[in-house]
Design an enzyme around this catalytic site. Structure first.
Site, mmCIF file in Angstrom:
data_model
loop_
_atom_site.group_PDB
_atom_site.id
_atom_site.type_symbol
_atom_site.label_atom_id
_atom_site.label_comp_id
_atom_site.label_asym_id
_atom_site.label_seq_id
_atom_site.Cartn_x
_atom_site.Cartn_y
_atom_site.Cartn_z
ATOM 1 N N ASN A 28 38.336 66.510 65.276
ATOM 2 C CA ASN A 28 37.180 65.610 64.937
ATOM 3 C C ASN A 28 36.712 64.860 65.737
ATOM 4 O O ASN A 28 38.159 64.673 67.115
ATOM 5 C CB ASN A 28 37.133 65.227 62.781
ATOM 6 N N VAL A 37 44.486 73.069 61.146
ATOM 7 C CA VAL A 37 44.901 73.430 62.084
ATOM 8 C C VAL A 37 45.547 71.659 63.086
ATOM 9 O O VAL A 37 46.197 71.689 63.359
ATOM 10 C CB VAL A 37 44.288 74.213 63.736
ATOM 11 N N ASP A 38 45.083 70.868 62.126
ATOM 12 C CA ASP A 38 44.569 69.839 63.590
ATOM 13 C C ASP A 38 46.307 69.177 62.793
ATOM 14 O O ASP A 38 46.866 68.343 63.367
ATOM 15 C CB ASP A 38 43.695 69.288 63.222
ATOM 16 N N THR A 122 36.079 77.613 62.014
ATOM 17 C CA THR A 122 35.632 78.331 60.501
ATOM 18 C C THR A 122 36.648 77.684 59.982
ATOM 19 O O THR A 122 36.671 78.696 58.942
ATOM 20 C CB THR A 122 36.160 79.703 60.924
ATOM 21 N N GLY A 123 36.921 76.423 59.970
ATOM 22 C CA GLY A 123 37.242 75.983 58.436
ATOM 23 C C GLY A 123 36.907 75.347 58.246
ATOM 24 O O GLY A 123 36.041 75.145 57.137
ATOM 25 N N TYR A 125 34.890 72.453 58.683
ATOM 26 C CA TYR A 125 33.396 72.772 59.623
ATOM 27 C C TYR A 125 32.120 74.204 59.205
ATOM 28 O O TYR A 125 31.592 73.899 59.807
ATOM 29 C CB TYR A 125 33.860 72.431 61.061
HETATM 30 N N1 AR6 Z 1 47.692 77.858 63.258
HETATM 31 C C1 AR6 Z 1 46.514 78.486 63.258
HETATM 32 N N2 AR6 Z 1 44.784 77.529 62.641
HETATM 33 C C2 AR6 Z 1 45.619 77.591 62.310
HETATM 34 C C3 AR6 Z 1 46.636 77.017 61.970
HETATM 35 C C4 AR6 Z 1 47.559 76.647 61.427
HETATM 36 N N3 AR6 Z 1 48.983 76.317 61.943
HETATM 37 N N4 AR6 Z 1 46.274 75.896 60.321
HETATM 38 C C5 AR6 Z 1 44.554 76.617 59.985
HETATM 39 N N5 AR6 Z 1 44.597 77.066 61.040
HETATM 40 P P1 AR6 Z 1 40.111 73.970 60.651
HETATM 41 P P2 AR6 Z 1 37.802 73.035 61.705
HETATM 42 C C6 AR6 Z 1 43.070 77.799 61.157
HETATM 43 O O1 AR6 Z 1 38.988 73.681 59.480
HETATM 44 O O2 AR6 Z 1 36.767 74.019 61.198
HETATM 45 C C7 AR6 Z 1 39.980 69.144 60.769
HETATM 46 O O3 AR6 Z 1 40.570 68.541 59.299
HETATM 47 C C8 AR6 Z 1 42.027 77.965 59.731
HETATM 48 O O4 AR6 Z 1 42.556 78.597 58.757
HETATM 49 O O5 AR6 Z 1 41.456 73.838 60.704
HETATM 50 O O6 AR6 Z 1 37.250 73.387 63.309
HETATM 51 C C9 AR6 Z 1 40.096 68.147 61.570
HETATM 52 O O7 AR6 Z 1 40.249 67.298 61.777
HETATM 53 C C10 AR6 Z 1 40.428 78.287 60.436
HETATM 54 O O8 AR6 Z 1 40.587 79.501 60.595
HETATM 55 O O9 AR6 Z 1 39.164 72.860 61.878
HETATM 56 C C11 AR6 Z 1 38.757 68.120 61.787
HETATM 57 O O10 AR6 Z 1 37.905 67.269 60.717
HETATM 58 C C12 AR6 Z 1 40.526 77.620 62.179
HETATM 59 O O11 AR6 Z 1 42.474 77.138 62.034
HETATM 60 C C13 AR6 Z 1 38.508 69.962 60.828
HETATM 61 O O12 AR6 Z 1 39.201 70.114 60.168
HETATM 62 C C14 AR6 Z 1 40.154 76.359 62.116
HETATM 63 O O13 AR6 Z 1 39.878 75.448 60.830
HETATM 64 C C15 AR6 Z 1 37.689 70.654 61.815
HETATM 65 O O14 AR6 Z 1 37.638 72.056 61.559
#
Ligand code: AR6
Length: 175
Positions: A28, A37-38, A122-123, A125
């Site tokens: 973020n 993932v963060d 796609t999580g 956000y």
């Molecule tokens: N390895 C690979 N992909 C993953 C992992 C992992 N270990 N864990 C989750 N994912 P998101 P965004 C996938 O929510 O939508 C955070 O809080 C997950 O299933 O991580 O860009 C940040 O700080 C999904 O398919 O990222 C921001 O505030 C993808 O990663 C916000 O979330 C992205 O989901 C960013 O949201």
């Protein structure tokens, strides 16, 4: 599960285990950590990653910043900030495309040749994964075409639904 189209290796798994030059973090704007993932990346990298991110001072959506990987198997983490989905008419597609471009441009400037991406946006956000996967596949193929030194681009999908959406996009977008 894993497939490849000669540009992108699509893998179902956990990005924190990837032994590449850089993994990409879907962060973020504060770069101060979060869930998804963060959170996973910060847990494995250790507290030094948060300190390195704090020193950067933030990142606008569509841009990218780099830190070391600390305790991760990857040498570097490229942090990028996706769009917060609000229906699709607020420039989300462009911001998401810019994320992929900023990451590959930064990697190229550092001479990095192997990268692993999560499904940015796609999580938490909320970007619809079918639409996001088409943008990701298009941008990453373009990056490989532009930079012959880029040896490996891996997209690491967390879960079967995401993997299937990206596999469909790779198939549908074949010319
Ligand atoms: N390895 C690979 N992909 C993953 C992992 C992992 N270990 N864990 C989750 N994912 P998101 P965004 C996938 O929510 O939508 C955070 O809080 C997950 O299933 O991580 O860009 C940040 O700080 C999904 O398919 O990222 C921001 O505030 C993808 O990663 C916000 O979330 C992205 O989901 C960013 O949201």
């Amino acid at each position: 599960m894993a497939i490849s189209d000669g540009y992108i290796d699509l893998v179902e798994g956990d990005i924190t285990r990837e032994r590449v030059d850089a993994i990409v973090n879907a962060a973020n704007s504060s770069l101060l950590g979060g869930g998804g993932v963060d959170g996973a990346i910060h847990r494995v990298a250790g507290p030094d990653l948060l300190e390195a991110c704090r020193a950067i001072g933030g990142c606008l959506p569509g841009e990218a910043r780099v830190t070391p990987g600390f305790h991760l198997p990857a040498k570097f983490v490229i942090h990028t900030v996706g769009p917060i989905w609000s229906g699709g008419a607020a420039g989300e597609d462009t911001i998401l495309a810019n994320c992929y471009r900023s990451c590959t441009r930064l990697a190229k400037s550092m001479g990095l040749v192997s990268l692993a991406f999560p499904s940015i946006g796609t999580g938490a956000y909320g970007f619809p994964v079918e639409r996001a996967s088409r943008i990701a596949v298009r941008e990453l193929r373009d990056a490989v075409d532009r930079d012959p030194n880029l040896l490996t681009i891996r997209v690491i999908c967390f879960g079967d639904d995401t993997f299937r959406a990206y596999a469909r996009a790779m198939e549908d977008l074949l010319d």
